[in-house]
Design an enzyme around this catalytic site. Structure first.
Site, PDB file in Angstrom:
ATOM      1  N   CYS A 133      -4.158  -2.133  -6.374  1.00 25.56           N
ATOM      2  CA  CYS A 133      -3.517  -3.433  -6.151  1.00 25.56           C
ATOM      3  C   CYS A 133      -2.666  -3.804  -7.350  1.00 25.56           C
ATOM      4  CB  CYS A 133      -4.566  -4.534  -5.972  1.00 25.56           C
ATOM      5  SG  CYS A 133      -5.530  -4.395  -4.470  1.00 25.56           S
ATOM      6  N   CYS A 177      -7.677  -7.999  -6.878  1.00 27.02           N
ATOM      7  CA  CYS A 177      -8.451  -6.761  -6.905  1.00 27.02           C
ATOM      8  C   CYS A 177      -9.832  -7.012  -7.536  1.00 27.02           C
ATOM      9  CB  CYS A 177      -7.679  -5.709  -7.687  1.00 27.02           C
ATOM     10  SG  CYS A 177      -8.234  -4.022  -7.401  1.00 27.02           S
ATOM     11  N   GLY A 191      16.881 -24.060  -1.005  1.00 29.78           N
ATOM     12  CA  GLY A 191      17.616 -22.816  -1.157  1.00 29.78           C
ATOM     13  C   GLY A 191      18.943 -22.958  -1.882  1.00 29.78           C
ATOM     14  N   CYS A 233      -6.391   0.561  -1.678  1.00 26.87           N
ATOM     15  CA  CYS A 233      -6.515   0.415  -3.128  1.00 26.87           C
ATOM     16  C   CYS A 233      -7.687   1.277  -3.607  1.00 26.87           C
ATOM     17  CB  CYS A 233      -6.748  -1.049  -3.487  1.00 26.87           C
ATOM     18  SG  CYS A 233      -7.183  -1.300  -5.231  1.00 26.87           S
ATOM     19  N   CYS A 251     -10.492  -1.434  -5.045  1.00 22.26           N
ATOM     20  CA  CYS A 251     -11.164  -2.429  -4.213  1.00 22.26           C
ATOM     21  C   CYS A 251     -11.116  -2.089  -2.733  1.00 22.26           C
ATOM     22  CB  CYS A 251     -10.582  -3.824  -4.454  1.00 22.26           C
ATOM     23  SG  CYS A 251      -9.001  -4.100  -3.647  1.00 22.26           S
TER      24      CYS A 251
END
Lengths: 235, 295, 265
Positions: free
Chosen positions: B271, B277, B37, B246, B249
């Site tokens: 998506c 997808c 980080g 979605c 899908c």
């Protein structure tokens, strides 16, 4: 009289003003002055105008500095020399031992009369309600009408301001009081009340050093007098 | 769709950058991995595309990529947008590596603004393109001061930002580039991914590398490292959810884009991860409009 | 408040010893020493360039002095040399037990965030993570400095100078510091605004028993707010005493000049 009755003892005090902005002119006020104050004593300073009575009171309060000498004050059961004390000790002496009534009230424009009078009590650690109660009682005794208590004393008459000033000092029950013409601008009735307050305080054992212009007032309260003479100002 | 490895362009070093530069960047990456980080400066080079187009990510990818790697590049989840296509072609040309749109087949995924829906594995590295690496910058313009704040972990001001949002909108309104604390120590900007993706960063098996080209910073989240999103006790972190599935899908647990389909207010949700997808549809999952698309 | 009283009564809150700071050949301040006790308000006066702001910065750990020491009676560890503390501890001290009210609100406030966020920042910095509690505390402090609560989510740039100073004061006092430094807190404000702000400072400092060091060129401010006054000229302390004594019976030629320069109203 035992030694613990001595509240204040000043020795060999000298005060001279040096005016640097006016070519260094030196104005001697007093020199080699001694005084002492016992419990229950009211010492009145007398002398012509310009003899340094007010200056002496201010020196005893630490408001003016002296060039020589010592000002021993009984504080917390011991004697402390105000001329050598740290500012912290001086503030503590003023908080709990030395009360001072100046000739004029220094007004903070937006602080109410009641708060002005209650302030010394609050500073001493008194509770807020208690302080306001005592302040109210004192203001009532000094004939300040309660409709004025919530107002800042800036707009008050000279006599009213002076009574607020006195209330502020007497409310806190200091062992030593320094009074600079406390009765100067008061009418007969109020003058009587203030003289009574002084006498009552003295009977409780308070030591008082004061300046009173009026001979009758002086006679009413003085147990002793100290004569100050004007000094030759050409030094 | 996977393109096999090919012969790289002649006249360029492997993966465009010279070996010295790659070594320098790798040293920064190693340091970044060692201090999860924490932002590590690096000597960012001029690349043959402008700042803001992923120069940081490209330099990181160029430094870690090898002949046997398979690269996937996504932009907003899609493999077929200009930025993604350009970067993929860039590495196909300069390194000759195989490229793919399949998350599962990639060894390196370079991304702008998304983390794939398909979980990453220990064998993968994800490289984020970062526009502004410093999470404290919005509040404190002085670099010297922000570095000091990181050094002393003085991260209170980030919660001031969240406070502002709750005061203004009644909730934490940040929806992307949502600040996180890595490994319980360093405050980090996850780059402008939706906060929906934040939980995926936490304890992820893949190595996560972040490159900011213009700001010349690299930082990293090593595999299996804690990544916690900031929040208040009474306003806990939460991710977006949709009323729709979605349209293509039928997925109910992926990040959806709203697509405007005509000029009469018609729209659909699909998506954002095109590969995810497509895979679902190939496996027989369809949404309300999916079967039409399949016909 | 009880911790204040139980603290060692013989230890000053702050002890400044032979503090000096020069800017090359130019003296900022030279050989300054003083103690500050809990609840005490100290004024530093002098004309522009007399070194009072340099002194304040050195004392408040914003500017490292060339020589001398600043010792603070920390809550946890007792008296410690401020410049001997680790930077982390010094910064923690500065945003918890100390407050700094700047002359220019732009130095003391964050102008990109709301008044409420400015006030809440220090609480957040010491670990407050409950929005509801934070919001309540911020509201309470904005009320104490007599701000309109309806404006707490507005940016400081939309406020008047006097309001900005109120926000700055609330921002500092929310962690209940024992020592607050103020650099000309009321200069640049209209006289009437100045007066109300001074009242507020006087009331807060008095009721919370906060020790305070106030730098000002305004002797009226010193008279109203302080117990004790230091007069500076050319980087040196020329007079130091109870405020009423310094103003009523000034000893040094420079102090006499300052006092005699006040125009009567």
């Amino acid at each position: 009289m035992t030694d613990t009755d001595t509240l204040l003892n000043a020795r060999n005090l000298s005060k001279t003003f040096t005016l640097h902005t006016q070519g260094g002119v030196r104005l001697p006020v007093f020199d080699g002055l001694d005084l002492s104050l016992q419990r229950g004593q009211c010492l009145v300073l007398v002398g012509p105008s310009g003899a340094g009575k007010s200056s002496l009171l201010r020196c005893l309060y630490g408001n003016y500095l002296v060039q020589h000498g010592e000002v021993m004050v009984r504080h917390d059961g011991r004697m402390i020399d105000l001329t050598q004390a740290t500012t912290r000790d001086l503030l503590d002496v003023r908080l709990r031992t030395l009360g001072f009534v100046s000739q004029f009230l220094r007004v903070i424009p937006r602080v109410s009369t009641l708060d002005v009078v209650a302030e010394p009590l609050l500073a001493q650690g008194c509770g807020e309600d208690d302080a306001r109660d005592k302040a109210s009682t004192m203001l009532a005794r000094l004939n300040i009408p309660d409709r004025l208590w919530s107002i800042a004393p800036a707009t008050f008459s000279g006599g009213e301001q002076q009574r607020v000033n006195i209330a502020r000092c007497f409310v806190a029950d200091y062992p030593i009081l320094l009074l600079d013409e406390p009765t100067a601008s008061l009418d007969v009735d109020n003058r009587k009340i203030v003289l009574d307050l002084i006498t009552e305080a003295r009977r409780r054992g308070t030591g008082i050093i004061g300046i009173f212009h009026d001979p009758q007032d002086r006679a009413a309260v003085a147990t002793d007098t100290l004569e100050l003479a004007a000094m030759d100002q050409a030094a | 769709m996977t393109e096999p490895a090919q012969q790289p362009l002649t006249g360029y070093n492997f993966a465009y950058l010279d070996e010295q530069t790659k070594r320098m960047i790798r040293r920064s990456i190693l340091k970044a991995v060692a201090i999860p980080g924490h932002q590590i400066p690096f000597g960012s080079r001029e690349m043959p595309l402008p700042y803001g187009w992923g120069t940081g990510g490209i330099q990181v990818t160029a430094s870690i990529i090898g002949k046997d790697d398979t690269l996937k590049v996504i932009d907003q989840g899609a493999d077929d947008t200009t930025n993604a296509v350009s970067i993929r072609k860039f590495f196909a040309a300069t390194a000759g590596v195989a490229t793919t749109e399949r998350t599962t087949e990639a060894t390196i995924v370079q991304t702008r603004h998304r983390i794939p829906e398909t979980p990453l594995t220990e064998n993968q590295i994800i490289v984020y393109q970062v526009p502004i690496p410093e999470p404290l910058r919005w509040l404190e313009p002085r670099e010297v001061e922000t570095r000091k704040m990181h050094a002393l972990a003085e991260y209170g001001p980030m919660h001031v930002q969240l406070y502002e949002q709750i005061a203004k909108y009644g909730r934490i309104a940040a929806s992307y580039d949502y600040p996180v604390v890595v490994n319980g120590r360093y405050l980090m900007r996850p780059s402008p991914i939706p906060k929906f993706d934040n939980p995926k960063m936490d304890n992820n098996p893949a190595l996560q590398l972040f490159g900011a080209g213009r700001e010349k910073r690299i930082y990293a989240v090593p595999p299996y490292t804690s990544v916690k999103s900031l929040d208040f006790e009474d306003y806990p972190f939460s991710v977006e959810s949709w009323e729709h599935c979605c349209a293509l899908c039928g997925s109910t647990d992926s990040y959806l884009d709203e697509i405007i389909t005509d000029d009469r207010g018609g729209k659909m949700f699909v998506c954002s991860d095109t590969d995810y997808c497509t895979q679902r549809q190939e496996n027989g999952h369809f949404g309300p409009l999916g079967s039409e698309a399949a016909e | 408040m009880t911790d204040r009283i139980s603290h060692n009564a013989d230890t000053p809150l702050l002890r400044v010893d032979s503090l000096s700071k020069s800017y090359g050949p130019v003296v900022g301040c030279r050989d300054v020493a003083f103690d500050l006790w809990p609840g005490e308000v100290l004024g530093i006066v002098g004309e522009s360039g007399s070194g009072k702001t340099t002194l304040l910065k050195c004392v408040s750990a914003q500017l490292e002095p060339d020589g001398g020491a600043v010792q603070y009676d920390t809550r946890d560890d007792g008296p410690r040399d401020v410049y001997g503390l680790s930077e982390a501890r010094r910064r923690l001290l500065m945003r918890t037990d100390w407050g700094i009210v700047h002359q220019n609100p732009r130095d003391g406030l964050r102008f990109g965030i709301s008044a409420g966020a400015n006030v809440g920042e220090r609480l957040i910095a010491v670990g407050e993570r409950h929005y509801g509690d934070l919001r309540a505390e911020v509201t309470d402090w904005l009320e104490r400095v007599e701000m309109d609560i309806g404006r707490m989510d507005d940016l400081p740039s939309t406020f008047s100078g006097g309001m900005q100073q109120r926000v700055q004061i609330a921002r500092n006092l929310i962690t209940r510091p024992r020592l607050v430094f103020m650099d000309e807190p009321t200069s640049g404000l209209d006289v009437s605004v100045q007066a109300r702000l001074l009242d507020l400072i006087r009331m807060l400092v008095g009721t919370l028993r906060i020790a305070c060091i106030i730098v000002t060129h305004d002797l009226g401010v010193v008279r109203l707010l302080t117990h004790r006054t230091i007069v500076m000229q050319k980087g040196e302390v020329v007079e130091h005493g109870l405020t009423d004594q310094v103003l009523d019976d000034p000893q040094h030629p420079y102090t006499q000049l300052l006092v005699s320069s006040i125009l009567p109203v």
